[in-house]
Design a protein around this motif. Structure first.
Motif, mmCIF file in Angstrom:
data_model
loop_
_atom_site.group_PDB
_atom_site.id
_atom_site.type_symbol
_atom_site.label_atom_id
_atom_site.label_comp_id
_atom_site.label_asym_id
_atom_site.label_seq_id
_atom_site.Cartn_x
_atom_site.Cartn_y
_atom_site.Cartn_z
ATOM 1 N N ALA A 183 36.531 38.141 23.841
ATOM 2 C CA ALA A 183 36.494 37.488 22.825
ATOM 3 C C ALA A 183 36.100 35.917 22.887
ATOM 4 N N ARG A 184 35.823 35.262 23.803
ATOM 5 C CA ARG A 184 35.087 33.932 23.803
ATOM 6 C C ARG A 184 33.250 34.027 24.479
ATOM 7 N N GLY A 185 33.226 35.552 24.311
ATOM 8 C CA GLY A 185 32.068 35.456 24.905
ATOM 9 C C GLY A 185 31.250 35.871 26.298
ATOM 10 N N PHE A 186 32.368 35.292 27.273
ATOM 11 C CA PHE A 186 32.040 35.109 28.477
ATOM 12 C C PHE A 186 31.288 36.805 29.155
ATOM 13 N N ARG A 187 30.841 36.942 29.717
ATOM 14 C CA ARG A 187 29.904 38.324 30.558
ATOM 15 C C ARG A 187 30.782 37.882 31.761
ATOM 16 N N TRP A 188 30.704 37.353 32.718
ATOM 17 C CA TRP A 188 31.345 37.091 34.082
ATOM 18 C C TRP A 188 32.328 36.933 35.010
ATOM 19 N N LEU A 189 33.560 37.567 35.200
ATOM 20 C CA LEU A 189 34.696 36.829 35.851
ATOM 21 C C LEU A 189 34.994 37.995 37.246
ATOM 22 N N LEU A 190 35.798 36.624 37.702
ATOM 23 C CA LEU A 190 36.800 37.095 39.147
ATOM 24 C C LEU A 190 37.640 36.791 38.816
ATOM 25 N N VAL A 191 38.953 38.136 39.275
ATOM 26 C CA VAL A 191 39.728 38.134 39.072
ATOM 27 C C VAL A 191 40.148 38.510 40.857
ATOM 28 N N ASP A 192 41.646 37.374 40.412
ATOM 29 C CA ASP A 192 41.842 37.692 41.808
ATOM 30 C C ASP A 192 43.214 38.403 42.121
ATOM 31 N N ASP A 193 43.609 38.792 43.202
ATOM 32 C CA ASP A 193 45.289 39.623 43.602
ATOM 33 C C ASP A 193 44.697 41.330 41.675
ATOM 34 N N HIS A 201 53.840 44.876 45.743
ATOM 35 C CA HIS A 201 55.021 43.903 46.227
ATOM 36 C C HIS A 201 53.864 42.863 47.050
ATOM 37 N N ALA A 202 52.464 42.982 46.803
ATOM 38 C CA ALA A 202 52.168 42.377 48.169
ATOM 39 C C ALA A 202 51.704 40.430 47.685
ATOM 40 N N THR A 203 51.850 40.537 46.415
ATOM 41 C CA THR A 203 52.259 39.135 45.761
ATOM 42 C C THR A 203 53.366 38.712 45.644
ATOM 43 N N GLY A 204 53.983 37.311 45.104
ATOM 44 C CA GLY A 204 54.825 36.883 44.246
ATOM 45 C C GLY A 204 54.205 36.894 43.112
ATOM 46 N N GLY A 205 54.677 38.092 41.947
ATOM 47 C CA GLY A 205 54.769 36.912 40.875
ATOM 48 C C GLY A 205 53.374 38.099 40.199
ATOM 49 N N PRO A 206 52.800 39.354 40.257
ATOM 50 C CA PRO A 206 51.672 39.789 40.935
ATOM 51 C C PRO A 206 51.481 40.157 39.080
ATOM 52 N N PRO A 207 49.944 39.953 38.444
ATOM 53 C CA PRO A 207 49.193 40.417 37.286
ATOM 54 C C PRO A 207 49.590 41.880 36.721
ATOM 55 N N LEU A 208 50.333 41.722 35.953
ATOM 56 C CA LEU A 208 51.037 43.486 35.251
ATOM 57 C C LEU A 208 50.310 43.453 34.035
ATOM 58 N N PRO A 209 49.125 44.385 33.811
ATOM 59 C CA PRO A 209 48.363 45.255 35.152
ATOM 60 C C PRO A 209 47.760 44.053 35.847
ATOM 61 N N SER A 210 47.190 44.991 36.427
ATOM 62 C CA SER A 210 45.723 44.413 36.777
ATOM 63 C C SER A 210 44.414 45.298 36.568
ATOM 64 N N LEU A 211 44.346 44.388 37.144
ATOM 65 C CA LEU A 211 42.657 45.978 36.692
ATOM 66 C C LEU A 211 42.729 46.944 37.490
ATOM 67 N N ALA A 212 43.042 47.321 39.056
ATOM 68 C CA ALA A 212 43.601 48.513 39.800
ATOM 69 C C ALA A 212 44.143 49.745 38.414
ATOM 70 N N MET A 213 45.509 48.393 38.177
ATOM 71 C CA MET A 213 45.904 49.857 37.153
ATOM 72 C C MET A 213 45.982 49.822 36.561
ATOM 73 N N LEU A 214 44.816 49.262 35.060
ATOM 74 C CA LEU A 214 44.697 49.280 34.103
ATOM 75 C C LEU A 214 43.303 51.134 34.624
ATOM 76 N N PHE A 215 42.473 50.643 35.766
ATOM 77 C CA PHE A 215 41.955 52.227 35.332
ATOM 78 C C PHE A 215 42.427 53.248 36.486
ATOM 79 N N ASP A 216 43.246 53.651 36.848
ATOM 80 C CA ASP A 216 44.431 53.764 37.650
ATOM 81 C C ASP A 216 44.433 55.328 36.817
ATOM 82 N N PRO A 217 43.861 56.526 36.866
ATOM 83 C CA PRO A 217 44.668 57.652 36.410
ATOM 84 C C PRO A 217 46.316 58.059 36.275
#
Ligand SMILES: C[S@@+](CC[C@H](N)C(=O)[O-])C[C@H]1O[C@@H](n2cnc3c(N)ncnc32)[C@H](O)[C@@H]1O
Length: 281
Positions: A183-193, A201-217
């Protein structure tokens, strides 16, 4: 028969550092050169796929990696407990140097280690770093602005954002962060975790959903994602609302290869590079 032989002892010499910190040089020269060659090969393969190799090719990339190892141990954040380790820090350094963004924005300052890595990769680039608690920051510089609070309260839309880099290391819903950045016009992101549902379970307070979960069928609305960590049980229900329509906003995303298999420093945290779709006209 003679008495039992004396137990074998190690043959190496040990010289502890008075300050207990990591040496600037990790290995003896020949071994360090070999390690850096192995890292250069792996990182070059990834940057080639991403079309982000420096114009000077592998020779220039190898020089960046050498530079990283000479400066990494000087981080004002020290060993940076709770923040990026050596493997992810090397990726942050290389990706920032390769993209040469006009501006860097970070959500998740912690001790300021990753912001310092970005600063060393791109010394002239202004950095805005955000945290709900900026009191842990360990350094200051005219190029660094630290803000307490959520990044959305301060950063607005701007055409120049297309050339900026945003790093999300705040454990907040990745889909939400993607929607906010788009929405702010950014094109390049790095996301951690960016952990898969099976690694939540690999990290405390994980991002929910992570991108991996978002693209997991296999992860669908209504699924319970439950895990156990450090003696506590956690549960979260995946919903369509939590997706923020983010899939359509992503042109591509690439989990960056794990470098821990080469360095044997603790494995990284699923750092991933995201290219967002162009803003809607
Ligand atoms: C893993 S640490 C960041 C590590 C740091 N980027 C590094 O590599 O050195 C996560 C940080 O996110 C911060 N945080 C939590 N919620 C946040 C939010 N809404 N906005 C910004 N930072 C947030 C936490 O206070 C914590 O300091």
């Amino acid at each position: 028969m003679s008495a039992d032989p004396k137990p074998a002892t190690h043959a190496y010499r040990v010289t502890p550092r008075a300050d207990g910190r990591q040496e600037r040089r990790l290995l003896s020269d020949k071994l360090q050169a070999r390690l850096e060659r192995q890292l250069t090969d792996t990182i070059a393969a990834a940057l080639t796929r991403l079309q982000l190799m420096p114009t000077g090719g592998s020779r220039e990339l190898a020089a960046w990696i050498g530079e990283f190892f000479r400066l990494h141990a000087d981080s004002p954040a020290g060993e940076n407990p709770g923040g990026s380790g050596v493997n992810d820090s090397l990726w942050l350094f290389v990706i920032a140097r390769a993209l040469a963004p006009n501006r860097i924005i970070e959500s998740g300052t912690h001790r300021g280690h990753s912001a310092w890595i970005f600063h060393r990769a791109c010394p002239e680039t202004p950095i805005d770093t955000f945290d709900v608690d900026t009191g842990k920051l360990t350094w200051s510089h005219e190029k660094l602005r630290a803000h307490q609070g959520d990044w959305t309260a301060t950063i607005g839309s701007d055409p120049a954002n297309a050339e900026a880099l945003v790093f999300f290391d705040d454990h907040i819903n990745h889909a939400r962060r993607v929607a906010e950045a788009h929405a702010r016009g950014f094109r390049w992101l790095l996301v951690d975790d960016n952990f898969a549902a099976t690694q939540v379970h690999a990290t405390g307070g994980p991002p929910l959903p992570s991108l991996a979960m978002l693209f997991d069928p296999e992860v669908v609305p209504g699924d319970e994602i439950a895990w156990s960590r450090n003696g506590k049980n956690y549960a979260w229900t995946y919903t369509q609302e939590a997706e923020y329509g983010a899939r359509e906003l992503i042109e591509s995303y690439t989990p960056l290869p794990e470098l821990g298999e080469i360095t044997r420093f603790p494995t990284g945290s699923g750092l991933s590079l995201v290219r967002l779709a162009a803003p809607r006209a």
